[in-house]
Design a protein around this motif. Structure first.
Motif, mmCIF file in Angstrom:
data_model
loop_
_atom_site.group_PDB
_atom_site.id
_atom_site.type_symbol
_atom_site.label_atom_id
_atom_site.label_comp_id
_atom_site.label_asym_id
_atom_site.label_seq_id
_atom_site.Cartn_x
_atom_site.Cartn_y
_atom_site.Cartn_z
ATOM 1 N N HIS A 39 21.684 77.702 67.651
ATOM 2 C CA HIS A 39 21.561 79.306 67.584
ATOM 3 C C HIS A 39 21.606 79.963 66.267
ATOM 4 C CE1 HIS A 39 25.978 79.548 67.852
ATOM 5 N NE2 HIS A 39 25.608 80.480 67.572
ATOM 6 N N LEU A 62 9.958 73.437 65.012
ATOM 7 C CA LEU A 62 9.997 74.355 66.814
ATOM 8 C C LEU A 62 9.292 75.261 67.032
ATOM 9 C CD1 LEU A 62 13.779 75.347 66.194
ATOM 10 C CD2 LEU A 62 13.462 73.993 66.496
ATOM 11 N N ASN A 63 8.025 75.680 66.684
ATOM 12 C CA ASN A 63 7.532 76.884 67.491
ATOM 13 C C ASN A 63 5.664 75.548 67.623
ATOM 14 O OD1 ASN A 63 9.043 78.383 68.493
ATOM 15 N ND2 ASN A 63 8.270 79.855 66.428
ATOM 16 N N ASP A 89 6.200 85.843 66.059
ATOM 17 C CA ASP A 89 7.509 85.154 65.745
ATOM 18 C C ASP A 89 8.425 84.832 65.654
ATOM 19 O OD1 ASP A 89 6.926 85.837 69.206
ATOM 20 O OD2 ASP A 89 5.129 83.885 69.268
ATOM 21 N N ARG A 119 7.378 79.619 71.602
ATOM 22 C CA ARG A 119 9.010 78.934 71.804
ATOM 23 C C ARG A 119 10.079 79.320 71.696
ATOM 24 N NH1 ARG A 119 6.722 74.034 70.711
ATOM 25 N NH2 ARG A 119 5.961 72.600 72.144
ATOM 26 N N TYR A 120 9.822 79.967 70.693
ATOM 27 C CA TYR A 120 11.458 80.798 69.850
ATOM 28 C C TYR A 120 10.850 81.512 68.975
ATOM 29 C CZ TYR A 120 13.580 76.103 71.116
ATOM 30 O OH TYR A 120 14.454 74.936 71.698
ATOM 31 N N LYS A 121 12.232 82.743 69.397
ATOM 32 C CA LYS A 121 11.874 83.836 68.184
ATOM 33 C C LYS A 121 12.766 83.730 67.802
ATOM 34 C CE LYS A 121 10.798 88.341 68.554
ATOM 35 N NZ LYS A 121 11.162 89.904 69.213
ATOM 36 N N ILE A 122 12.343 83.475 65.948
ATOM 37 C CA ILE A 122 13.306 82.679 65.089
ATOM 38 C C ILE A 122 13.586 84.075 63.462
ATOM 39 C CG2 ILE A 122 13.598 81.332 63.036
ATOM 40 C CD1 ILE A 122 12.143 79.294 64.558
ATOM 41 N N HIS A 149 16.166 82.208 73.650
ATOM 42 C CA HIS A 149 15.548 81.770 73.035
ATOM 43 C C HIS A 149 15.561 82.344 71.596
ATOM 44 C CE1 HIS A 149 15.394 85.828 74.430
ATOM 45 N NE2 HIS A 149 14.348 86.009 73.197
ATOM 46 N N VAL A 151 16.678 81.899 67.521
ATOM 47 C CA VAL A 151 17.706 80.969 66.431
ATOM 48 C C VAL A 151 16.920 81.604 65.425
ATOM 49 C CG1 VAL A 151 16.955 78.981 64.968
ATOM 50 C CG2 VAL A 151 15.948 79.010 67.296
#
Length: 554
Positions: A39, A62-63, A89, A119-122, A149, A151
């Protein structure tokens, strides 16, 4: 489309393109393949080595629509937006300008919401060490237990300023400075793709000036192309980067070899007249002497010494004139000089004096050579003294022998008697000396400085002069006297008393003393005698000294 600088145009887009960080790239790829996405990550290292670039590649991996994958496609909307830096994102935050607690509170509020499309909020927080203490504290809880969700990727150039509470909540990756060879190879590839004709010497100069930063190296290459065009000349690169020519550094080195102070001062004057930065020149000299030392130690190792083969051949020839101690000494003098130049109002004077110190340091003799020279002098003195000592012992009357019997030194009430009429007293003295040498070489060496050894009825007397008072005091210990008595009792065959006495001076016949006192040499005769001595000549040559006065020891 507007022009894009080389550093952005050739920015790595996949893990395979990242130069010089194999450990970080491989670890991140394995984490994606094994679905062990942490994370929070912390990337620490010098500027321009790929921290933010790797964070963006991780975000794309990742996205990506094909992901999570270790090979992002770079064609989908998500990958292209992350590359352009406008993905909704993937938020890149500059902690240097958003360092307060209010900005971190806004970040905590946005963490609650899911990603808009991916997929992820980075969150990529660059220069995270610039956050305030309050901002770090506000981030702790979110960083420890973020939503599934989210990172975080933190990047910093000053790891020691990041609190330990933040470090313990992140996976930490150290990004190292990129090696000279890796920068050189990358620049060579970019130049060939950009159809730029540039020599290896110029690429070497750019790679050295980058000091481990790929971004700096690419920016310098871009600047060189703008200045020189598609055909780059070495002189133009040196002029643009302010690099001191290798030939000039070698010229200074040759002047040091020849101990030519005038030539060094003239070359310093040329530096000043040409407007070169003297502090930068000293730094180049430090690098030059470092290379000389490495050539002396490791030979022509291109990995350790970032120079062309031709330069290495010249360096090896110059290094042959110095020892490793010389080069280390020169380097230390230049380090001191470089520090003085920073605050000096007269940098030229400090540079000239520093170079003069190097000339003087070249004349210094190492401790090992000095000890070896003194040992040779002592050996030579022993070789010269031994024949004369043997001759004097052969020709000297028995009454003046160093280890002999003084038959007239005692009164008739103490007659000298031998335990064996067939054994003379001189033989007993030599036998005693030999036995002591076998039992204790140290005691034997002390007795060598005795003026005389006398054997009398029931008594042995060792005589020392005032000049040998040290040996007299050393021999007087109870342990030494007991050992001498034990050996004397065994040799003589009856109990003996051992005495160690101090006399006023060496025994000499009265006539001899009178002759010497009447024929006392003058100071000029003493000076001539000392100057003609071979040992003194050798000593004067070794230390470049001279004799100013001579005094006769009494």
């Amino acid at each position: 489309m507007s022009y894009q600088v080389i550093a952005r145009k050739w920015r790595p887009q996949t893990f395979e393109d990242v130069v010089g960080q194999p450990a970080a790239a491989q670890t991140l790829k394995n984490a994606i393949l094994q679905k062990r996405i942490a994370h929070a990550y912390l990337f620490a290292g010098p500027r321009g080595v790929g921290k933010t670039t790797t964070a963006r590649i991780l975000a794309k991996a990742l996205n990506c629509v094909q992901g999570p994958t270790i090979m992002p496609c770079n064609v989908c909307d998500s990958c292209q937006e992350i590359t352009a830096g406008n993905s909704i994102d993937v938020l890149e935050i500059d902690a240097a300008s958003n360092r307060g607690i209010d900005e971190i509170r806004e970040l905590r509020d946005s963490v609650k919401y899911a990603a808009a499309r991916d997929r992820y909020k980075i969150f990529i927080i660059d220069e995270v060490h610039m956050l305030t203490t309050e901002a770090f504290n506000a981030l702790l809880k979110t960083l420890e237990e973020p939503p599934p969700h989210v990172v975080f990727v933190l990047a910093t150039t000053e790891l020691h300023k990041v609190p330990a509470t933040i470090l313990s909540r992140c996976q930490h990756f150290n990004f190292r400075a990129i090696s000279h060879k890796e920068i050189f190879d990358r620049l060579n590839y970019i130049a060939s793709q950009e159809h730029v004709q540039i020599s290896q010497e110029s690429l070497n100069a750019i790679a050295r000036a980058a000091e481990g930063s790929m971004r700096d190296a690419q920016s310098l290459l871009d600047q060189v192309i703008s200045f020189c065009g598609r055909e780059v000349e070495d002189d133009q690169v040196r002029s643009l980067l302010g690099i001191i020519p290798q030939q000039l550094l070698e010229g200074f080195t040759q002047a040091i070899i020849e101990t030519d102070a005038r030539q060094i001062l003239l070359m310093v004057d040329q530096l000043v007249q040409s407007g070169r930065n003297l502090q930068h020149f000293v730094r180049e000299m430090l690098s030059h002497f470092r290379n000389l030392l490495l050539v002396k130690i490791a030979g022509d190792d291109h990995q350790l010494i970032p120079l062309s083969s031709m330069d290495l051949v010249r360096l090896k020839e110059l290094a042959g004139h110095f020892s490793e101690e010389d080069l280390t000494r020169f380097f230390n003098i230049l380090v001191t000089t470089e520090g003085e130049l920073r605050w000096s109002s007269q940098p030229r004077f400090h540079l000239e004096m520093g170079l003069m110190k190097i000339l003087q340091a070249k004349r210094l003799v190492s401790i090992e050579e000095l000890v070896a020279g003194l040992t040779d002098l002592m050996d030579a003195e022993k070789r010269l003294d031994s024949p004369a000592k043997e001759a004097s012992q052969v020709n000297r009357p028995s009454s003046t022998s160093k280890f002999t019997v003084n038959s007239g030194s005692k009164t008739q009430s103490q007659p000298q008697v031998s335990p064996d009429p067939q054994t003379p007293f001189s033989n007993l003295a030599e036998r005693l000396k030999s036995a002591i040498a076998q039992r204790s070489p140290m005691v034997s060496s002390l007795m060598d400085h005795a003026h005389g050894l006398q054997l009398m009825e029931g008594e042995i007397e060792l005589q020392f002069t005032n000049q040998n008072r040290f040996y007299y005091e050393m021999l007087q210990s109870a342990e030494n006297l007991e050992m001498i008595k034990e050996l004397a009792d065994s040799i003589v065959g009856r109990p003996q008393k051992v005495k160690v006495v101090l006399i006023n001076g060496p025994f000499q016949p009265a006539s001899s003393t009178e002759d010497k006192s009447s024929q006392k040499p003058s100071k000029s005769q003493l000076l001539d005698r000392v100057k003609s001595d071979s040992n003194v000549k050798t000593f004067l040559d070794a230390f470049q000294g001279e004799i100013t006065d001579v005094k006769e020891l009494k």
